[in-house]
Design an enzyme around this catalytic site. Structure first.
Site, PDB file in Angstrom:
ATOM      1  N   VAL A  33      33.319  63.093  83.594  1.00 47.05           N
ATOM      2  CA  VAL A  33      32.451  61.923  83.793  1.00 47.05           C
ATOM      3  C   VAL A  33      31.867  61.921  85.211  1.00 47.05           C
ATOM      4  CG1 VAL A  33      32.540  59.389  84.019  1.00 47.05           C
ATOM      5  CG2 VAL A  33      33.626  60.493  82.052  1.00 47.05           C
ATOM      6  N   LYS A 104      32.704  49.727  61.224  1.00 53.40           N
ATOM      7  CA  LYS A 104      31.588  49.920  60.266  1.00 53.40           C
ATOM      8  C   LYS A 104      31.259  48.658  59.484  1.00 53.40           C
ATOM      9  CE  LYS A 104      35.524  51.484  58.392  1.00 53.40           C
ATOM     10  NZ  LYS A 104      36.474  52.565  58.563  1.00 53.40           N
ATOM     11  N   VAL A 131      31.659  56.022  61.261  1.00 57.92           N
ATOM     12  CA  VAL A 131      31.381  56.792  60.040  1.00 57.92           C
ATOM     13  C   VAL A 131      32.053  58.156  60.139  1.00 57.92           C
ATOM     14  CG1 VAL A 131      29.619  57.770  58.522  1.00 57.92           C
ATOM     15  CG2 VAL A 131      29.142  55.652  59.754  1.00 57.92           C
ATOM     16  N   GLY A 133      35.036  59.142  60.817  1.00 58.95           N
ATOM     17  CA  GLY A 133      36.017  59.319  61.881  1.00 58.95           C
ATOM     18  C   GLY A 133      35.626  60.357  62.921  1.00 58.95           C
ATOM     19  N   LYS A 204      29.445  52.624  55.399  1.00 60.23           N
ATOM     20  CA  LYS A 204      29.098  53.876  56.080  1.00 60.23           C
ATOM     21  C   LYS A 204      27.735  54.390  55.603  1.00 60.23           C
ATOM     22  CE  LYS A 204      33.956  55.098  56.741  1.00 60.23           C
ATOM     23  NZ  LYS A 204      35.134  55.673  56.085  1.00 60.23           N
ATOM     24  N   GLY A 308      42.288  58.285  60.359  1.00 62.70           N
ATOM     25  CA  GLY A 308      43.511  58.572  61.112  1.00 62.70           C
ATOM     26  C   GLY A 308      43.337  58.190  62.569  1.00 62.70           C
TER      27      GLY A 308
HETATM   28  N1  LIG Z   1      42.276  53.819  60.923  1.00 59.72           N
HETATM   29  C1  LIG Z   1      41.260  54.667  60.685  1.00 59.72           C
HETATM   30  O1  LIG Z   1      41.469  55.778  60.172  1.00 59.72           O
HETATM   31  C2  LIG Z   1      39.870  54.295  61.025  1.00 59.72           C
HETATM   32  C3  LIG Z   1      39.559  53.041  61.501  1.00 59.72           C
HETATM   33  N2  LIG Z   1      38.273  52.727  61.816  1.00 59.72           N
HETATM   34  C4  LIG Z   1      37.943  51.394  62.302  1.00 59.72           C
HETATM   35  O2  LIG Z   1      38.618  51.156  63.522  1.00 59.72           O
HETATM   36  C5  LIG Z   1      38.920  49.786  63.651  1.00 59.72           C
HETATM   37  C6  LIG Z   1      40.414  49.630  63.896  1.00 59.72           C
HETATM   38  O3  LIG Z   1      41.118  50.195  62.811  1.00 59.72           O
HETATM   39  P1  LIG Z   1      42.713  50.378  62.855  1.00 59.72           P
HETATM   40  O4  LIG Z   1      43.145  50.724  64.216  1.00 59.72           O
HETATM   41  O5  LIG Z   1      43.033  51.290  61.737  1.00 59.72           O
HETATM   42  O6  LIG Z   1      43.191  48.913  62.480  1.00 59.72           O
HETATM   43  P2  LIG Z   1      44.600  48.240  62.777  1.00 59.72           P
HETATM   44  O7  LIG Z   1      44.731  47.086  61.851  1.00 59.72           O
HETATM   45  O8  LIG Z   1      45.681  49.253  62.832  1.00 59.72           O
HETATM   46  O9  LIG Z   1      44.401  47.692  64.273  1.00 59.72           O
HETATM   47  C7  LIG Z   1      43.658  46.565  64.614  1.00 59.72           C
HETATM   48  C8  LIG Z   1      44.451  45.797  65.661  1.00 59.72           C
HETATM   49  O10 LIG Z   1      43.646  44.744  66.178  1.00 59.72           O
HETATM   50  C9  LIG Z   1      44.500  43.630  66.387  1.00 59.72           C
HETATM   51  N3  LIG Z   1      43.680  42.410  66.444  1.00 59.72           N
HETATM   52  C10 LIG Z   1      43.132  41.723  65.418  1.00 59.72           C
HETATM   53  N4  LIG Z   1      42.469  40.655  65.894  1.00 59.72           N
HETATM   54  C11 LIG Z   1      42.575  40.687  67.227  1.00 59.72           C
HETATM   55  C12 LIG Z   1      42.102  39.854  68.274  1.00 59.72           C
HETATM   56  N5  LIG Z   1      41.372  38.779  68.010  1.00 59.72           N
HETATM   57  N6  LIG Z   1      42.402  40.174  69.544  1.00 59.72           N
HETATM   58  C13 LIG Z   1      43.152  41.277  69.812  1.00 59.72           C
HETATM   59  N7  LIG Z   1      43.641  42.107  68.869  1.00 59.72           N
HETATM   60  C14 LIG Z   1      43.348  41.797  67.598  1.00 59.72           C
HETATM   61  C15 LIG Z   1      45.477  43.676  65.229  1.00 59.72           C
HETATM   62  O11 LIG Z   1      46.647  42.935  65.519  1.00 59.72           O
HETATM   63  C16 LIG Z   1      45.730  45.168  65.096  1.00 59.72           C
HETATM   64  O12 LIG Z   1      46.828  45.578  65.867  1.00 59.72           O
HETATM   65  C17 LIG Z   1      38.407  49.127  62.368  1.00 59.72           C
HETATM   66  O13 LIG Z   1      37.120  48.630  62.588  1.00 59.72           O
HETATM   67  C18 LIG Z   1      38.378  50.272  61.378  1.00 59.72           C
HETATM   68  O14 LIG Z   1      37.446  50.092  60.354  1.00 59.72           O
HETATM   69  C19 LIG Z   1      37.261  53.646  61.730  1.00 59.72           C
HETATM   70  C20 LIG Z   1      37.501  54.913  61.295  1.00 59.72           C
HETATM   71  C21 LIG Z   1      38.824  55.317  60.869  1.00 59.72           C
HETATM   72  N1  LIG Z   2      39.838  53.746  55.150  1.00 58.27           N
HETATM   73  C1  LIG Z   2      38.967  54.771  55.614  1.00 58.27           C
HETATM   74  C2  LIG Z   2      39.292  55.161  57.025  1.00 58.27           C
HETATM   75  C3  LIG Z   2      38.297  54.699  57.956  1.00 58.27           C
HETATM   76  O1  LIG Z   2      37.124  54.949  57.956  1.00 58.27           O
HETATM   77  C4  LIG Z   2      39.111  56.027  54.746  1.00 58.27           C
HETATM   78  O2  LIG Z   2      40.005  56.073  53.916  1.00 58.27           O
HETATM   79  O3  LIG Z   2      38.289  56.918  54.903  1.00 58.27           O
HETATM   80 NA    NA Z   3      32.000  60.161  63.183  1.00 62.69          NA
END
Ligand SMILES: NC(=O)C1=CN([C@@H]2O[C@H](COP(=O)(O)OP(=O)(O)OC[C@H]3O[C@@H](n4cnc5c(N)ncnc54)[C@H](O)[C@@H]3O)[C@@H](O)[C@H]2O)C=CC1
Ligand SMILES: N[C@@H](CC=O)C(=O)O
Ligand code: NA
Length: 433
Positions: A33, A104, A131, A133, A204, A308
């Site tokens: 950076v 998304k 989109v 990951g 997505k 993931g």
């Molecule tokens: N897990 C995956 O493989 C992927 C996730 N995403 C996106 O990434 C984002 C996060 O996903 P994850 O980490 O899997 O979800 P997660 O549910 O594991 O984590 C979200 C966290 O945010 C916290 N949270 C909720 N409201 C809050 C607030 N007001 N203030 C502070 N913390 C708060 C929750 O307690 C939780 O720990 C989502 O938008 C999801 O769609 C995108 C691609 C892949």
């Molecule tokens: N739930 C999604 C993960 C985040 O984009 C998937 O299964 O692909």
């Molecule tokens: Na991507």
């Protein structure tokens, strides 16, 4: 050089990996950076929870205060959902911060408000993780291919459903059994509705279509069908056709007689049969893959981990380095433009192909009666196969391309014919003609 200060919103599956990468790669990131990246704070809901490798002194439950703090330069949102994520991102941009999100659902529902704020406040808004990951897909569309003319984006963008369909194909598992397995392995959420009903893939698809065609597209514009109705019979039918069932996200220009942009775009998500020889057929387990077809570039394929914690965090770190470099250079990155404003056409006007399996009465004239219904709806048949005898008699019909409305009308009338005992399977057919 003065450190750039980063606020993290959410410390779940993805957030905790962002913290890890910021810690483990601190020296390399600073060198790339041109300034150290420092965590200024982490907004969480439950500060008492023990989080390995996270300094408890950084935790706060006051996300609103964190995003507007004057010592914060960049905000990463990995909370998910519409609110408070939207208000927090808007507040951050309003106070001059660059923002990165993996959300998304929010981008597909109300991306317009976020993009307008990015323009108004001259702020960076990056969202590669939203989109597919880890797969670099949005940056290639937004930057590398922005000088080309994208015609089609076709892919597998949901890992959970790909895992389920793969299990059904390889082990003959039923939908419920395969879903339970996906949940046990941690691919599917406890509430898997967004994945299995196609909402995740539709969000997505909206983001991809908007970038590919410079046209506003929201999740509500996307024709969506999930995989809950896919049966073992559908998967077996696909096998007999030397095909495989995949949940596909398809974004394409619909050509017109004149004008390069076409008469609109079609954006849709549904399970479809594709030939086993098609590259997407070999995408197994929870992997994602996306084809982009552009006028000059030709066909490009992107493949990798679409979900993931660590893979998603990788995409976020790429965005983080990009926005940090932009901050140092004093030049914001590209802004979304939706100048083309093409209409999103209804599903009925999209041309598709159908595979239809009918349980029929084993009697003279059935084939002719069935063929007549196709002709009445102006649907041309590509192939017919007749199998079994008596109560086992079955007709399999594969059509040529026809408007989806005509194909679904045909299926409806076929189901009412006295000689048709049951419409056993209906599946769209994609891939090579
Ligand atoms: N897990 C995956 O493989 C992927 C996730 N995403 C996106 O990434 C984002 C996060 O996903 P994850 O980490 O899997 O979800 P997660 O549910 O594991 O984590 C979200 C966290 O945010 C916290 N949270 C909720 N409201 C809050 C607030 N007001 N203030 C502070 N913390 C708060 C929750 O307690 C939780 O720990 C989502 O938008 C999801 O769609 C995108 C691609 C892949
Ligand atoms: N739930 C999604 C993960 C985040 O984009 C998937 O299964 O692909
Ligand atoms: Na991507």
């Amino acid at each position: 050089m003065k450190p750039l200060r980063v606020a993290l919103l959410g410390c779940g599956v993805v957030g905790i990996e962002v913290v890890r990468l910021l810690r483990e790669q601190a020296a390399d990131l600073a060198a790339r950076v041109g300034a150290p990246l420092e965590l200024a704070g982490i907004a969480v809901r439950r500060p008492d929870r023990v989080r390995e490798g996270v300094d408890p002194a950084l935790l706060t439950t006051d996300a609103e205060a964190l995003v507007t703090r004057p010592d914060v330069d960049i905000v990463i949102e990995v909370i998910g959902g519409i609110e408070p994520a939207r208000s927090l991102l808007l507040a951050a941009m309003k106070t001059g911060k660059s923002v990165i999100t993996a959300n998304k659902a929010l981008l597909a529902e109300d991306g317009a408000t976020l993009f307008a704020a990015a323009r108004e406040y001259n702020a960076d808004l990056y969202y590669e993780a939203s989109v597919a990951g880890a797969i670099p897909l949005l940056r290639p569309l937004r930057e590398s291919l922005v000088g080309d003319h994208v015609q089609r984006v076709l892919g597998i963008v949901n890992g959970t459903t790909n895992y389920i369909l793969d299990q059904m194909d390889t082990h003959g598992a039923g939908f419920t059994e395969a879903l339970e397995e996906a949940q046990a392995l941690g691919y599917a959420e406890a509430d898997p509705t967004a994945d299995v009903e196609g909402f995740d893939a539709a969000a997505k698809a909206a983001i991809l279509a908007q970038l590919a065609f410079h046209t506003p597209v929201t999740a509500a514009d996307v024709h969506r069908e999930g995989i809950t109705e896919v049966t073992a019979a559908d998967v077996a039918g696909a096998k007999e056709m030397d095909s495989v069932v995949k949940l596909l996200a398809i974004c394409e220009r619909i050509p017109s007689a004149g004008g390069r942009n076409g008469r609109g775009v079609s954006v849709r998500v549904y399970p479809a049969m594709i030939p086993r020889t098609h590259p997407l057929a070999s995408v197994r387990e929870a992997y994602n893959a996306v084809f982009v077809e552009a006028e000059s570039a030709g066909s490009l394929m992107f493949y990798g981990a679409g979900a993931g914690g660590a893979p998603t965090a990788s995409a976020i770190m790429g965005d983080l380095v990009a926005v940090a470099r932009n901050l140092i250079a004093g030049t914001p990155g590209p802004v979304e433009v939706t100048y083309a404003s093409l209409p999103v056409l209804p599903m009925g006007e999209t041309t598709t192909r159908y595979y239809i399996e009918l349980d029929v009465a084993d009697e003279a004239g059935v084939l002719a009666t069935v063929a007549e219904e196709f002709a009445r709806n102006d649907v041309s048949i590509k192939a017919v196969r007749q199998e079994g005898l008596g109560a086992e008699a079955k007709l399999v019909v594969v059509t040529h391309r026809a408007p989806d409305a005509a194909l679904s009308a045909t299926v409806e009338t076929l189901g009412r014919l006295p000689s048709v005992r049951e419409v056993a399977s209906v599946m769209r057919v994609e891939g090579d003609e």
